[in-house]
Scaffold this motif. Structure first.
Motif, PDB file in Angstrom:
ATOM      1  N   GLU A 195     -59.036  -9.609 -35.246  1.00  0.00           N
ATOM      2  CA  GLU A 195     -59.513 -10.600 -34.587  1.00  0.00           C
ATOM      3  C   GLU A 195     -60.395 -11.373 -35.205  1.00  0.00           C
ATOM      4  N   ARG A 196     -60.576 -11.154 -36.669  1.00  0.00           N
ATOM      5  CA  ARG A 196     -61.422 -11.794 -37.575  1.00  0.00           C
ATOM      6  C   ARG A 196     -60.545 -12.564 -38.508  1.00  0.00           C
ATOM      7  N   GLN A 197     -59.314 -12.894 -38.292  1.00  0.00           N
ATOM      8  CA  GLN A 197     -58.426 -13.478 -39.090  1.00  0.00           C
ATOM      9  C   GLN A 197     -58.840 -15.190 -39.307  1.00  0.00           C
ATOM     10  N   GLY A 198     -59.161 -15.396 -38.232  1.00  0.00           N
ATOM     11  CA  GLY A 198     -59.482 -16.913 -37.991  1.00  0.00           C
ATOM     12  C   GLY A 198     -60.705 -17.362 -38.865  1.00  0.00           C
ATOM     13  N   ALA A 199     -61.818 -16.224 -38.829  1.00  0.00           N
ATOM     14  CA  ALA A 199     -63.058 -16.470 -39.425  1.00  0.00           C
ATOM     15  C   ALA A 199     -62.779 -16.210 -40.834  1.00  0.00           C
ATOM     16  N   LEU A 200     -62.047 -15.357 -41.329  1.00  0.00           N
ATOM     17  CA  LEU A 200     -61.595 -15.028 -42.635  1.00  0.00           C
ATOM     18  C   LEU A 200     -60.902 -16.328 -43.431  1.00  0.00           C
ATOM     19  N   ARG A 201     -60.061 -16.915 -42.741  1.00  0.00           N
ATOM     20  CA  ARG A 201     -59.527 -18.233 -43.217  1.00  0.00           C
ATOM     21  C   ARG A 201     -60.696 -19.178 -43.315  1.00  0.00           C
TER      22      ARG A 201
END
Length: 422
Positions: free
Chosen positions: A95-101
């Protein structure tokens, strides 16, 4: 890329964390636990402005670090560790992949940062501007590739004409060497290893499903094996719960040689490495004195002499195995020569070459990191070429992926969570 970053290697060997760094990294670890929007805002407020609202100790810590005399040399490593301190726990959270990018891409999008009045902020921003051109940042950017949506990795109509780079995400054994740097300690890579372990398990199960029930896999390119029959032949040879498997052969070899002298071991491992190739091509026989045999002996001697080892022990075996892997595949980016590996592939095929590499790796399973780095170098150099330009590499990457996945328990990709043969 980080593979040529000698500065990071040197830094990691002499690095001792200061009290100010411990305080700073503790603050960043706490940021990673916050909701992504707040974490990103505070993270960039810290790195761009030197501020930590409500945490004056953290702001003071980064000022002390930046004002140290060695900051021009070590600053990019401190910044890099801040990124990894947030990146690692987020990596394991889908769920944090967008924030990781956003964490990784935002810094490049916003540079250059303007000079500031405060001296420490000015020094900090200058290092930030330089950071986006470093091998450390290039390694971080691999995470953007790892977390692209599935459809963007496999566009409709893509087949054997795609690039080597497009084959990256399901090659779990490349993730760590391509996306971490030498200044990041192994203890900080737990979440990354958890993620690649999950991918290794998935590949393991798909290989078993194809071999035993004919289920078409999504992460195994059967076309690289030529046919399902050839895939099953390799499967039977590589899986560890079969009689005369590579794992059993390597375990038996080590058990039988560990009570002898180092001289005797060096002679036996010479035969052990050449044996699979000699089965299919007489020019590789250990009784002959060809150039390939001379190369193998040279790598064994290099491993033995690296630490002037005289006695047989685990260190001597490990060092010899690492030199054999380097000699068989590729030494480094700087000393890049794949002629020996390609000759082995041409004469004996990818299955035999993979068997030899697995035999060496399974003698001391933690040398798998050296094997991973060898193929990460090949991948890095050829990543923008299309499959038809380097078919030997595309095939080798796929064979190795399946071989490592089938032996994931033995090579510690699964930890202690999977029984052999599951």
């Amino acid at each position: 890329m980080f593979l040529t970053d000698d500065g990071a290697h040197e830094y990691s060997q002499v690095y001792i964390q200061s009290p100010a760094e411990r305080r700073l990294f503790h603050y960043v670890r706490e940021l990673a636990k916050r909701p992504p929007e707040a974490a990103l805002r505070l993270f960039y407020l810290l790195l761009v402005h030197g501020n930590a609202p409500g945490q004056p100790e953290a702001a003071q810590a980064i000022e002390r670090i930046v004002m140290q005399e060695n900051w021009p040399r070590t600053g990019r490593f401190a910044i890099n560790r801040c990124f990894y301190t947030v990146r690692n726990p987020w990596l394991a959270c889908p769920e944090r992949q967008g924030a990781l990018r956003e964490l990784i891409s935002r810094i490049e999008r916003e540079v250059p940062y303007a000079d500031a009045n405060a001296i420490h902020v000015r020094r900090l921003r200058r290092t930030l501007n330089q950071f986006t051109t470093t091998p450390q940042y290039q390694a971080l950017k691999w995470q953007l590739w790892l977390h692209k949506p599935e459809h963007s990795l496999n566009p409709q109509g893509a087949s054997d004409g795609d690039t080597i780079r497009s084959r990256f995400r399901d090659h779990f054994y490349l993730h760590e060497p391509l996306s971490t740097t030498a200044d990041i300690p192994a203890s900080h890579r737990q979440e990354l290893r958890q993620a690649l372990g999950q991918q290794a398990r998935r590949c393991h199960h798909q290989a078993h499903g194809l071999a035993k029930a004919g289920h078409r896999p999504t992460e195994i390119r059967v076309q690289e094996f030529g046919s399902e029959a050839e895939f099953r032949r390799c499967f039977d040879l590589w899986q560890p719960d079969q009689a005369n498997s590579i794992w059993e052969t390597a375990s038996t070899f080590l058990k039988e040689t560990q009570t002898g002298s180092l001289d005797a071991f060096c002679e036996e491992i010479f035969r052990f490495v050449l044996e699979p190739a000699a089965r299919v091509c007489g020019k590789f026989s250990p009784t002959r004195h060809g150039p390939f045999q001379a190369d193998i002996r040279r790598e064994i001697d290099r491993g033995r002499n690296q630490y002037q080892i005289q006695d047989f022990n685990l260190l001597s075996v490990r060092t010899i195995c690492i030199h054999l892997l380097k000699g068989l595949v590729v030494e480094s980016v700087k000393l890049f020569n794949t002629g020996r590996f390609q000759r082995l592939l041409r004469n004996c095929g990818a299955a035999i070459a993979t068997e030899i590499l697995l035999r060496i790796t399974m003698l001391v399973p933690n040398v798998r990191y050296a094997l991973e780095e060898r193929f990460a170098i090949l991948f890095h150099v050829h990543q923008h070429q299309r499959r038809e330009e380097v078919p030997w590499l595309a095939q080798s990457l796929e064979y190795l992926k399946v071989g490592l996945a089938l032996n994931g328990r033995q090579l510690n990709y699964f930890g202690n969570t999977m029984a052999v043969g599951n």
